[in-house]
Scaffold this active site. Structure first.
Site, short mmCIF file in Angstrom:
data_model
loop_
_atom_site.label_atom_id
_atom_site.label_comp_id
_atom_site.label_asym_id
_atom_site.label_seq_id
_atom_site.Cartn_x
_atom_site.Cartn_y
_atom_site.Cartn_z
N ASP A 416 -7.43 -1.10 -4.10
CA ASP A 416 -7.36 -1.34 -2.52
C ASP A 416 -6.56 -2.82 -2.71
O ASP A 416 -6.65 -3.68 -3.47
CB ASP A 416 -8.51 -1.28 -1.62
N GLU A 419 -1.06 -4.13 -1.90
CA GLU A 419 0.23 -4.15 -1.43
C GLU A 419 1.25 -5.50 -1.85
O GLU A 419 2.23 -5.24 -2.07
CB GLU A 419 0.39 -4.29 0.07
N ASP A 495 -5.92 3.59 6.22
CA ASP A 495 -6.92 3.32 7.24
C ASP A 495 -6.25 3.70 8.40
O ASP A 495 -5.60 3.53 9.28
CB ASP A 495 -6.91 1.77 7.58
C1 GLC Z 1 -9.27 -1.32 3.22
C2 GLC Z 1 -9.17 -0.08 2.59
C3 GLC Z 1 -10.47 0.86 3.04
C4 GLC Z 1 -11.82 0.18 2.50
C5 GLC Z 1 -11.80 -1.29 3.08
C6 GLC Z 1 -13.12 -2.20 2.62
O1 GLC Z 1 -9.30 -1.42 4.67
O2 GLC Z 1 -8.04 0.78 3.09
O3 GLC Z 1 -10.54 2.10 2.36
O4 GLC Z 1 -13.21 0.79 2.84
O5 GLC Z 1 -10.52 -1.92 2.96
O6 GLC Z 1 -12.80 -2.36 1.12
#
Ligand code: GLC
Length: 798
Positions: A416, A419, A495
């Protein structure tokens, strides 16, 4: 709308961190500041010199050079100099065989041709691409340059449709919009229209009356694509290098993924159902979750651990107070066939006590600012340093760290914030643009490396995992990436909001990703950021049952969301769809095997495979899953039937004995318990039922049809087997021949054959008469089925 998203982001990050982010945001602004470049964009001028080379040619213009090189008869690479050539991070293949090409004068310019494509280089630098029948597929104007910037223009036909560009919250057809290539975290929860998102890829497919083509720009800078009357692409740096592939989507994707790599076969369990929530904070909670799945008789393959399992959000650590024995938990889950996938962010907490940070710092593995200082920015753990994945040494170092979590029984990894995304209070939530990157030793900055960061994090992980567990197929899930990501990881659409609009957006987004070479993706079921109604969750779940990545996930600040949350009838409906997903596993796994060989997406637009019927070019409320299934989810609140656009041919209703005929639009019932699901005439659909192989046979409309079935141990690189089913309509008989290849033993106890759409006839299997046709026939594997004098059911005609 953006204000709301910002407020939500603030809530998720927390006010304290937001306050600390002010300093970083100001620093980024100061470093990013640059006066806009001045002066005109200039075209290359006229051809001064042309040199034919094997497989192409080189052209010198008054201002610039052009190289045209055929890598295959239907793959040509065009490079405009001067400019910094890309490091081939996206490219998987460079051992192309020589291509026979011809070369001739064409007016004031030159024409280069292979057996499949002619490229005309005009005297002023315009380029025209034609197919062997002389049809113009694309015409480009001479590109224009201003120091390091480029603008590239091409004509678009009035009816031309464009698809791809990676992950977009846009209509399926991108014509009419403007899209930015800058991997970005939209913060909080996004809906239709937000651009850019986490995973941009500068590749698109053009479809018009004269034919179709695919174009890939190998340039990782922050490009802007504008698809209005013309296609206009702006690059702030790098060279103008692109690949042109003529041909229908099916062929173009095959070539494109030969160039940028094919998705490897995932472990079979990855195709099952995944349950996740940002907020499973303790070992006991996970145990209870599993128990509830078992109690409710709901199949489950994976539980995801979000950032809460970590010790103070330090990557590759486990909080022992909340997860005292993760390995025991993983083993317990494994007894029920459930795996653990753990999240990882690239940011490494700035903490001198933390060995990973110390090691990274001492070895110079982190990204630096132009003055040589390590770049620190805020993410969940507070101040973090960021590995520079453009350095092969850093990739190897990072790849080794996975063993720390493998030892805890973690089976897959969820990448995660890559980017890369950091917490800021305004503007771009990423590194300052002048941040330095090693770029394989040649050096570069974040303008070039930004969009590559996620891709290279996944490369590091994939290569590390292959080294550490050579007999296990890696499972990686990544929010960001670039062209080539498919070689390493799956993706999810990030998200999203919990709205009907976001549900509707799922289909074009997933289709667009598939047409950009990313076949494995799917949404957070129910949306990430809100509280879906029972009906919205049900419809979302039904849709996601047919997407490659099948996971419920949500933010910590919305009510927990598991299949039993809404009670009945949602629970029973979800259970049925979960079961259907597992029944379809042989079909899905076969599609996964096929995409590892072809790069074809599992989920395809209705105009697949050849795009000749313009009535299908805009359909974005339904999709094909492989060749056999057409899925038409319900996307509107309260709807209990819906219109379905059909490609040509007969389509069997999966749920009941009805047959529809395309092309055209039909109305299909869609009570809350089901969504329209149709099967193409001529399909053999392999499914699974209590250890049995269930073969569903749908008579062909013409003379032929068939299907494939791939099986192996479900992981590793051992033996496999492939069943080929050929359907043939001859005289007054329908036959199905069954051939097998490979050494893996037949994995089913026996075979249950379902004959759909057949009213009467006499059935023979391997020369033995089974009597009058029945809907269901119990048998073992066979070589030849023969149905004599078949009578078929008529169309439903709705
Ligand atoms: C980001 C991710 C999400 C995750 C969050 C906490 O927003 O896209 O899926 O739950 O981070 O890690």
């Amino acid at each position: 709308m953006r204000l709301r998203a910002m407020l939500r982001a603030l809530r998720l990050i927390g006010p304290r961190k937001a306050l600390r982010a002010v300093g970083y945001t100001l620093l980024r602004d100061r470093l990013d500041f640059r006066l806009p470049p001045a002066g005109p964009f200039l075209p290359p001028g006229n051809i001064r010199e042309a040199t034919s080379a094997s497989g192409g040619g080189c052209f010198r213009f008054t201002r610039g050079e052009l190289e045209v090189r055929f890598l295959a008869p239907d793959l040509v690479r065009v490079t405009w100099g001067r400019g910094l050539l890309p490091i081939p991070y996206a490219i998987a293949r460079d051992d192309w065989l020589p291509v026979e090409t011809s070369w001739r004068r064409a007016g004031e310019g030159y024409a280069l041709a292979s057996s499949e494509l002619e490229v005309v280089v005009e005297a002023d630098g315009g380029l025209t691409f034609r197919d062997p029948a002389g049809r113009t597929l694309r015409r480009e104007f001479p590109p224009r340059r201003r120091r390091r910037e480029w603008v590239h223009w091409a004509e678009l036909r009035p009816e031309e449709h464009l698809y791809g560009l990676g992950e977009r919250a846009a209509p399926l057809n991108l014509r009419g919009g403007e899209y930015c290539m800058w991997n970005s975290d939209p913060l909080g929860g996004y809906g239709p229209g937000v651009d850019p998102l986490y995973l941009g890829i500068p590749v698109y497919l053009g479809l018009h009356q004269e034919g179709s083509y695919l174009l890939f720009y190998e340039n990782s800078y922050r490009a802007v694509f504008r698809f209005k009357d013309l296609a206009r692409v702006y690059f702030p740096g790098g060279s103008l290098r692109y690949y042109f592939i003529p041909g229908p989507p099916e062929r173009a994707l095959r070539r494109y993924t030969e160039l940028t790599g094919r998705p490897p076969l995932p472990p079979r369990w990855a195709l099952g159902y995944h349950q996740s929530r940002w907020g499973y904070r303790e070992q006991e909670e996970v145990r209870t979750l599993l128990k509830k799945f078992l109690d409710h008789d709901l199949p489950l393959s994976v539980i995801h651990l979000d950032i809460d399992y970590m010790d103070g959000f330090r990557v590759f650590t486990v909080d022992r107070s909340r997860f005292p024995d993760l390995l025991a938990l993983a083993r317990e889950l494994a007894e029920h066939g459930v795996r653990l996938v753990a999240i990882l962010d690239p940011g490494v907490k700035r903490d001198p006590e933390y060995d990973l940070f110390r090691e990274g710092l001492e070895s110079g593995h982190f990204c630096t600012l132009p003055n040589g200082a390590v770049l620190y920015a805020l993410v969940w753990p507070g101040w973090c340093a960021f590995p520079d994945f453009t350095d092969p040494v850093v990739r190897a170092w990072w790849g080794k760290q996975y063993s720390r979590l493998l030892e805890w029984g973690i089976a897959g990894f969820w990448h995660d914030m890559n980017e890369p995304s950091v917490h800021t209070d305004w503007g771009d939530s990423t590194f300052p643009l002048p941040t330095r990157h090693v770029m394989e030793g040649r050096g570069g900055d974040h303008r070039e490396a930004h969009n590559l960061y996620g891709l290279l994090m996944n490369q590091a992980a994939y290569e590390g995992l292959c080294q550490q567990r050579p007999d296990v197929r890696p499972f990686l899930l990544s929010r960001s990436g670039w062209a080539g990501l498919q070689r390493y990881a799956w993706n999810w659409t990030g998200d999203t909001e919990s709205t009907w609009e976001a549900l509707q957006q799922t289909i074009p987004t997933v289709l667009g990703l598939g047409l950009s070479g990313i076949p494995y993706t799917g949404p957070d079921i129910g949306g990430f950021s809100g509280r879906p109604s029972a009906e919205l969750y049900t419809r979302w779940f039904q849709l996601a049952t047919f997407l490659p990545f099948f996971r419920t996930h949500s933010a910590w600040d919305v009510p927990p969301r598991e299949p039993w949350t809404w009670g009945e009838p949602v629970l029973s409906i979800v259970r049925e769809f979960l079961r259907l997903r597992y029944r379809l596993m042989p079909y899905l796994y076969t599609l996964a095997w096929e995409t590892s060989r072809t790069g074809h997406p599992l989920v395809r637009p209705l105009f697949w495979p050849d795009g000749r019927d313009p009535a299908l070019w805009d359909v974005q409320d339904a999709f094909l899953l492989g060749e056999a299934l057409l899925v038409a989810p319900v996307l509107e609140e309260g709807a209990r039937s819906r219109r379905v656009t059909l490609p040509a041919g007969r389509w069997y209703d999966f749920w009941e004995e009805a047959v529809y005929r395309g092309p055209g639009t039909v109305s299909v019932p869609a009570p809350l318990e089901c969504i329209p699901l149709l099967v193409r005439a001529g399909s053999v659909l392999p499914m699974e039922e209590e250890g049995r192989l269930a073969l569903h046979l749908y008579p062909p409309e013409g003379s032929e049809g068939g299907g494939l079935l791939y099986s192996d141990a479900g992981d590793g690189y051992g033996p496999w087997r492939l069943e080929r089913f050929h359907l043939r309509q001859t005289g007054d008989a329908l036959e199905m021949a069954w051939e097998t290849e490979g050494d893996y033993p037949f994995p089913w106890s026996d075979v249950r054959l379902f004959l759909h759409g057949v009213r009467a006839g006499r059935l023979w299997i391997d020369g033995r008469e089974f009597g009058p046709v029945r809907r269901v026939v119990e048998t073992g594997p066979f070589r030849l089925l023969r149905l004599e004098g078949p009578e078929f059911c008529g169309d439903a005609g709705r």
